[in-house]
Design an enzyme around this catalytic site. Structure first.
Site, PDB file in Angstrom:
ATOM      1  CG  ASN A  11      40.469  43.426  43.173  1.00 19.49           C
ATOM      2  OD1 ASN A  11      40.728  44.609  42.970  1.00 19.49           O
ATOM      3  ND2 ASN A  11      41.396  42.569  43.491  1.00 19.49           N
ATOM      4  CG  ASN A  74      49.912  44.508  45.355  1.00 14.18           C
ATOM      5  OD1 ASN A  74      48.747  44.676  45.013  1.00 14.18           O
ATOM      6  ND2 ASN A  74      50.913  45.289  44.940  1.00 14.18           N
ATOM      7  CB  CYS A  83      43.657  49.213  45.936  1.00 12.23           C
ATOM      8  SG  CYS A  83      42.628  47.784  45.514  1.00 12.23           S
ATOM      9  N   GLY A  84      41.554  50.829  43.594  1.00 17.14           N
ATOM     10  CA  GLY A  84      40.216  51.385  43.352  1.00 17.14           C
ATOM     11  C   GLY A  84      39.092  50.525  43.901  1.00 17.14           C
ATOM     12  CG  ASN A 155      47.792  51.860  40.961  1.00 18.14           C
ATOM     13  OD1 ASN A 155      47.136  52.684  40.333  1.00 18.14           O
ATOM     14  ND2 ASN A 155      47.295  50.698  41.296  1.00 18.14           N
ATOM     15  CD  GLU A 205      45.185  43.916  40.732  1.00 18.66           C
ATOM     16  OE1 GLU A 205      45.773  44.385  41.723  1.00 18.66           O
ATOM     17  OE2 GLU A 205      43.964  43.703  40.706  1.00 18.66           O
ATOM     18  NE  ARG A 206      52.844  47.888  41.557  1.00 17.51           N
ATOM     19  CZ  ARG A 206      53.087  49.136  41.934  1.00 17.51           C
ATOM     20  NH1 ARG A 206      54.226  49.711  41.581  1.00 17.51           N
ATOM     21  NH2 ARG A 206      52.212  49.834  42.616  1.00 17.51           N
ATOM     22  CB  CYS A 214      42.427  45.875  38.426  1.00 22.65           C
ATOM     23  SG  CYS A 214      43.619  47.135  38.902  1.00 22.65           S
ATOM     24  N   GLY A 215      40.124  48.110  39.939  1.00 26.00           N
ATOM     25  CA  GLY A 215      39.435  49.395  39.788  1.00 26.00           C
ATOM     26  C   GLY A 215      40.290  50.447  39.097  1.00 26.00           C
ATOM     27  CB  THR A 216      43.760  51.676  39.677  1.00 25.77           C
ATOM     28  OG1 THR A 216      44.263  50.359  39.944  1.00 25.77           O
ATOM     29  CG2 THR A 216      43.616  52.441  40.985  1.00 25.77           C
TER      30      THR A 216
HETATM   31  N1  LIG Z   1      48.215  45.597  42.287  1.00 24.46           N
HETATM   32  C1  LIG Z   1      48.054  47.015  42.293  1.00 24.46           C
HETATM   33  C2  LIG Z   1      47.274  47.526  43.461  1.00 24.46           C
HETATM   34  C3  LIG Z   1      45.852  47.016  43.533  1.00 24.46           C
HETATM   35  C4  LIG Z   1      44.920  47.582  42.457  1.00 24.46           C
HETATM   36  C5  LIG Z   1      43.503  47.153  42.708  1.00 24.46           C
HETATM   37  N2  LIG Z   1      43.196  45.794  42.477  1.00 24.46           N
HETATM   38  C6  LIG Z   1      42.459  48.106  42.168  1.00 24.46           C
HETATM   39  O1  LIG Z   1      41.277  47.742  42.272  1.00 24.46           O
HETATM   40  O2  LIG Z   1      42.769  49.214  41.746  1.00 24.46           O
HETATM   41  C7  LIG Z   1      49.439  47.700  42.295  1.00 24.46           C
HETATM   42  O3  LIG Z   1      50.429  47.106  42.749  1.00 24.46           O
HETATM   43  O4  LIG Z   1      49.519  48.842  41.847  1.00 24.46           O
END
Ligand SMILES: N[C@@H](CCC[C@H](N)C(=O)O)C(=O)O
Length: 288
Positions: A11, A74, A83-84, A155, A205-206, A214-216
């Protein structure tokens, strides 16, 4: 203007050091930077700014607790709360640049403070805060409906368990979802259990499209998987416990749920640095 390129399980991010908050980073500038053909190329931008100079009053209120603020954007230029993988790469950059010491300290994000633990090198761990389970939801891919769990990590996420290998999914287009349930949009995860507390996952991802991690999203998937084994968990109810291994396209992350909060651990790598042409970046816009 200096930039650093880094990634966490692929990422990837353009890191922009802007300690005194002098750069008026517009959505257009962030999108240009992330363009993989006409720009540097990344899933998002991490502007590194002192919390007291964040330019956002709610963030600046955290300045007594965290010296640095992760201003995350983004790839389409939109702002996200959290963003995790970004916080882990951001923390690795701070230590690498001598702006923070290895150890434990807090970073400011739009979702509040996040506690980081890292050494001189190696994995970076972050306390991601308490996941908020918000009930069920649905995503649609190629006309097919997928049941999921809505989980806020600061998020929005919709984590959908599937039975087939995640490789079989066609994520060339954004999944459809109920706009009323997600007025701010949503990150959609598809996960499949592949062993005990072990998941494989893909994510759309949004604001960035399909990313390799994506960490989150991995925390949201772990929460959804855990709730799947405890289906009576009410929305807004307690956070499940356990340690989860989550395989994403770009590598492996570890998620720990302890009933109070969630932790994310994995690699954070700095790969390159260079100069961005200011005239190209600002395209006539103001740099204070
Ligand atoms: N696209 C997500 C924000 C980014 C998340 C990220 N890649 C992660 O690692 O958490 C959003 O718009 O919420």
């Amino acid at each position: 203007m200096r930039f650093i390129k880094g990634h966490g399980t692929e990422n990837d991010f353009v890191i922009l050091p802007d300690p005194d908050g002098r750069l008026d980073l517009t959505a257009g500038m962030a999108a240009r930077l992330c363009d993989r053909r006409a720009g540097v190329g990344a899933d998002g931008v991490l502007r590194v700014v002192r919390t007291k100079a964040a330019g956002e009053p709610e963030v600046e209120a955290l300045a007594g607790d965290a010296e640095w603020f992760m201003d995350y954007r983004n790839a389409d230029g939109s702002v996200a709360e959290m963003c995790g993988n970004g916080v882990r790469v951001f923390a690795r950059y701070l230590v690498d640049a001598g702006l923070a010491a290895p150890g434990e300290w807090d970073l400011a994000t739009r979702s509040g403070l996040r506690r980081i633990v890292l050494g001189e090198s190696g994995d970076v761990s972050v306390d991601m805060g308490a996941p908020a389970y918000q009930g069920g939801g649905e995503a649609f891919v190629g006309g097919r409906a997928y049941e999921g769990k809505r989980v806020s990590m600061g998020n929005p996420h919709l984590a959908c368990r599937i039975d087939d290998p995640v490789a079989a999914l066609d994520l060339c287009r954004a999944p459809d979802f109920d706009q009323a349930a997600f007025p701010e949009g949503v990150n959609v995860e598809f996960f499949r259990p592949v062993g005990d507390n072990h998941l494989e996952m893909r994510v759309y991802e949004r604001g960035s499209g399909e990313t390799r991690s994506c960490g989150t999203g991995t925390v949201a998937a772990a929460v959804a998987a855990a709730i799947g084994s405890a289906p009576d968990t009410p929305a807004g109810g307690g956070i499940p416990q356990g340690e989860w291994t989550v395989d994403v396209l770009g590598g492996r992350l570890t998620v720990t749920l302890d009933g109070q909060t969630s932790y994310l651990k994995g690699p954070a790598v700095l790969v390159a640095e260079g100069e961005i042409r200011r005239d190209w970046l600002t395209e006539g816009r103001s740099v204070r």
